[in-house]
Motif scaffolding. Structure first.
Motif, PDB file in Angstrom:
ATOM      1  N   SER A 245       0.806  -1.318  -0.261  1.00 50.73           N
ATOM      2  CA  SER A 245      -0.035   0.043  -0.075  1.00 50.73           C
ATOM      3  C   SER A 245       0.905   1.109   0.151  1.00 50.73           C
ATOM      4  N   LEU A 246       1.754   1.201   0.832  1.00 47.23           N
ATOM      5  CA  LEU A 246       2.653   2.406   0.843  1.00 47.23           C
ATOM      6  C   LEU A 246       3.378   2.594  -0.705  1.00 47.23           C
ATOM      7  N   THR A 247       3.977   1.679  -1.180  1.00 45.22           N
ATOM      8  CA  THR A 247       4.730   2.037  -2.589  1.00 45.22           C
ATOM      9  C   THR A 247       3.344   2.389  -3.605  1.00 45.22           C
ATOM     10  N   ASN A 248       1.978   1.883  -3.319  1.00 43.43           N
ATOM     11  CA  ASN A 248       1.084   2.593  -4.248  1.00 43.43           C
ATOM     12  C   ASN A 248       0.774   3.895  -3.837  1.00 43.43           C
ATOM     13  N   LEU A 249       0.566   4.144  -2.675  1.00 46.35           N
ATOM     14  CA  LEU A 249       0.337   5.662  -2.205  1.00 46.35           C
ATOM     15  C   LEU A 249       1.690   6.452  -2.728  1.00 46.35           C
ATOM     16  N   ILE A 250       2.703   6.006  -2.718  1.00 45.81           N
ATOM     17  CA  ILE A 250       3.771   7.035  -3.230  1.00 45.81           C
ATOM     18  C   ILE A 250       3.727   7.182  -4.645  1.00 45.81           C
ATOM     19  N   GLN A 251       3.086   6.056  -5.329  1.00 43.97           N
ATOM     20  CA  GLN A 251       2.712   6.375  -6.761  1.00 43.97           C
ATOM     21  C   GLN A 251       1.672   7.356  -6.973  1.00 43.97           C
ATOM     22  N   VAL A 252       0.772   7.371  -6.045  1.00 39.93           N
ATOM     23  CA  VAL A 252      -0.127   8.661  -6.165  1.00 39.93           C
ATOM     24  C   VAL A 252       0.364   9.857  -6.522  1.00 39.93           C
ATOM     25  N   ALA A 253       1.252  10.390  -5.633  1.00 41.11           N
ATOM     26  CA  ALA A 253       1.951  11.517  -5.803  1.00 41.11           C
ATOM     27  C   ALA A 253       2.833  11.726  -6.822  1.00 41.11           C
ATOM     28  N   ALA A 254       3.497  10.576  -7.323  1.00 44.91           N
ATOM     29  CA  ALA A 254       4.425  10.773  -8.570  1.00 44.91           C
ATOM     30  C   ALA A 254       3.657  10.951  -9.623  1.00 44.91           C
ATOM     31  N   SER A 255       2.540   9.976  -9.809  1.00 43.68           N
ATOM     32  CA  SER A 255       1.822  10.243 -10.908  1.00 43.68           C
ATOM     33  C   SER A 255       0.919  11.547 -11.221  1.00 43.68           C
ATOM     34  N   LEU A 256       0.652  12.218  -9.916  1.00 39.64           N
ATOM     35  CA  LEU A 256      -0.004  13.366 -10.180  1.00 39.64           C
ATOM     36  C   LEU A 256       0.955  14.401 -10.388  1.00 39.64           C
ATOM     37  N   ALA A 257       2.212  14.504 -10.024  1.00 39.91           N
ATOM     38  CA  ALA A 257       3.105  15.606 -10.355  1.00 39.91           C
ATOM     39  C   ALA A 257       3.712  15.702 -11.580  1.00 39.91           C
ATOM     40  N   VAL A 258       4.343  14.270 -11.870  1.00 42.98           N
ATOM     41  CA  VAL A 258       5.296  14.161 -12.806  1.00 42.98           C
ATOM     42  C   VAL A 258       4.639  14.586 -14.422  1.00 42.98           C
ATOM     43  N   PRO A 259       3.415  13.918 -14.729  1.00 48.00           N
ATOM     44  CA  PRO A 259       2.581  14.539 -15.941  1.00 48.00           C
ATOM     45  C   PRO A 259       2.623  16.134 -16.096  1.00 48.00           C
ATOM     46  N   VAL A 260       2.282  16.531 -14.921  1.00 48.88           N
ATOM     47  CA  VAL A 260       2.293  18.366 -14.960  1.00 48.88           C
ATOM     48  C   VAL A 260       3.381  18.894 -15.265  1.00 48.88           C
ATOM     49  N   LEU A 261       4.586  18.476 -14.852  1.00 44.75           N
ATOM     50  CA  LEU A 261       5.959  18.781 -15.245  1.00 44.75           C
ATOM     51  C   LEU A 261       6.344  18.365 -16.548  1.00 44.75           C
ATOM     52  N   ALA A 262       6.217  17.114 -16.900  1.00 48.67           N
ATOM     53  CA  ALA A 262       7.026  16.617 -18.162  1.00 48.67           C
ATOM     54  C   ALA A 262       5.983  17.197 -19.334  1.00 48.67           C
ATOM     55  N   GLY A 263       4.596  17.348 -19.071  1.00 51.12           N
ATOM     56  CA  GLY A 263       3.851  17.744 -20.259  1.00 51.12           C
ATOM     57  C   GLY A 263       3.963  19.103 -20.628  1.00 51.12           C
ATOM     58  N   ARG A 264       5.044  20.137 -19.571  1.00 50.11           N
ATOM     59  CA  ARG A 264       5.237  21.243 -20.334  1.00 50.11           C
ATOM     60  C   ARG A 264       6.535  21.187 -21.336  1.00 50.11           C
ATOM     61  N   ARG A 265       7.014  19.921 -21.364  1.00 48.87           N
ATOM     62  CA  ARG A 265       8.311  20.192 -22.208  1.00 48.87           C
ATOM     63  C   ARG A 265       8.068  19.298 -23.244  1.00 48.87           C
TER      64      ARG A 265
END
Length: 390
Positions: A245-265
């Motif tokens: 569950s911990l690794t999946n919860l961390i995935q929530v934060a990563a999957s929310l933040a990374v597309p916002v940043l990567a989509g700008r490039r």
């Protein structure tokens, strides 16, 4: 935000939350399921394998349904079938276990393919943000299921069958909330052959497909077997479930933040490669020191896997120029990709049986991750699949 927009976003998020619990809910209960149904380790891994095969085989149904009834009604139908599948899985007998799992996974396959098109159709100016919201919701659903299955089983006394059937409730709630979209006017039918022809002729499609498949393989291996690995290394069942569950919860934060940043490039290569390297480090931690600061390995693994999944779906949504092409690319990349991924849990269980330990399977996983990074290097480079290429 208007009430109509709020209902749209809420329904979209709740639908996304239902895309993984039917799969993620198996892993924490796998030992109990195997003992009750008389399954071997390979047979236990085959539950997830059957579901992932369905994710690949039935994905192409989504564009056909979307042309006939629209994307919104396709999504509603998927939610209702998920509810039916998990309810069926709770009945007695191994054949029903596999059949119900396959039915739920078929619905998830259709929804997986439809969701990027829904993003492009309803949120064309916010693709990167809503992709992040979508993917983080998917991962949050998996995390919740991983954490809740064992405690809910203990609290209710229902056993694994009853707890598994309870997953029908959030699917039905999501269907109820999405109903206004399904009852509303649908977008004009899409013309399928031309977008499919365009994406099939492009090398970019196959780079994206390889990235989707390989990152899914390494994800589903851990989803299926991580609690069992920890159990066999001496950790209690509830702690093993919490670590997943911990690794999946961390995935929530990563999957929310990374597309916002990567989509700008223009290029997503640095993000894709970085995510792959972090996943490698997580695998190495599980291989070399699984009971030494396991929470740290789960954090690293979660960032890597969450970012990899989000980036694959972001690239699918960004490369084509219109929803029809997005749905076509999504069908090709996710269908072929999940067929590749389906081999992971089964082969992992087989390698565990023949080697007598987890070292050989985890080393094989590291080899797959090297290929994932290579595919990501090519898939993340700037490219456009648009009407001009048809």
């Amino acid at each position: 935000m208007s009430l109509r927009s709020a209902v749209l976003v809420a329904g979209f998020v709740l639908a996304a939350l239902n895309l993984r619990p039917a799969i993620a809910g198996v892993s924490p209960l796998l030992d109990e399921i195997m003992n009750d149904a008389g399954l071997s380790p390979a047979g236990g891994g085959a539950i997830t394998t059957v579901m992932v095969i369905c994710l690949g085989v039935f994905g192409p149904v989504a564009p056909l349904l979307a042309r006939r009834i629209g994307l919104d009604r396709t999504l509603l139908a998927g939610l209702l079938v998920i509810a039916a599948g998990v309810a069926l899985r709770g009945l007695d007998g191994a054949p029903v276990l596999y059949l119900g799992s396959a039915l739920a996974a078929t619905a998830i396959a259709v929804m997986n393919v439809a969701m990027p098109g829904v993003v492009k159709q309803h949120f064309p100016s916010r693709v990167n943000v809503m992709t992040g919201v979508y993917v983080s919701s998917v991962v949050a659903g998996a995390a919740t299921a991983s954490a809740a299955m064992v405690p809910v089983e203990h609290a209710t006394g229902y056993g694994w069958r009853g707890v598994s059937a309870l997953l029908a409730v959030p699917a039905l709630l999501a269907a109820l909330l999405w109903l206004p979209q399904a009852l509303g006017k649908q977008a004009e039918p899409q013309n399928g052959p031309r977008p499919f022809g365009m994406v099939l002729r492009s090398r970019v499609t196959w780079y994206i497909t390889a990235l989707m498949g390989l990152q899914s393989l390494t994800f589903y291996v851990m989803l299926a077997w991580l609690p069992t690995i920890f159990l066999e290394r001496g950790l209690p069942a509830d702690q093993a479930g919490y670590l997943l569950s911990l690794t999946n919860l961390i995935q929530v934060a990563a999957s929310l933040a990374v597309p916002v940043l990567a989509g700008r490039r223009e290029s997503q290569v640095p993000y894709v490669v970085g995510a792959g390297v972090l996943t490698v480090l997580g695998y190495l931690g599980v291989l070399l020191a699984p009971t030494t600061v396991p929470w740290l390995w789960m954090i690293v693994l979660g960032v890597g896997q969450g970012a990899s999944f989000a980036l694959a779906l972001l690239i699918i949504a960004l490369r084509p120029a219109d929803p029809a092409a997005v749905t076509a690319l999504s069908a090709v990349a996710q269908s072929a990709g999940y067929v590749i991924a389906a081999l992971g849990p089964l082969l992992f269980g087989f390698l565990r049986e023949v080697s007598g330990g987890w070292s050989v399977p985890l080393i094989a996983g590291l080899g797959v991750l090297a290929l994932q990074i290579l595919a990501g290097w090519f898939a993340g480079r700037p490219a456009t699949l648009g009407k001009a290429n048809l």
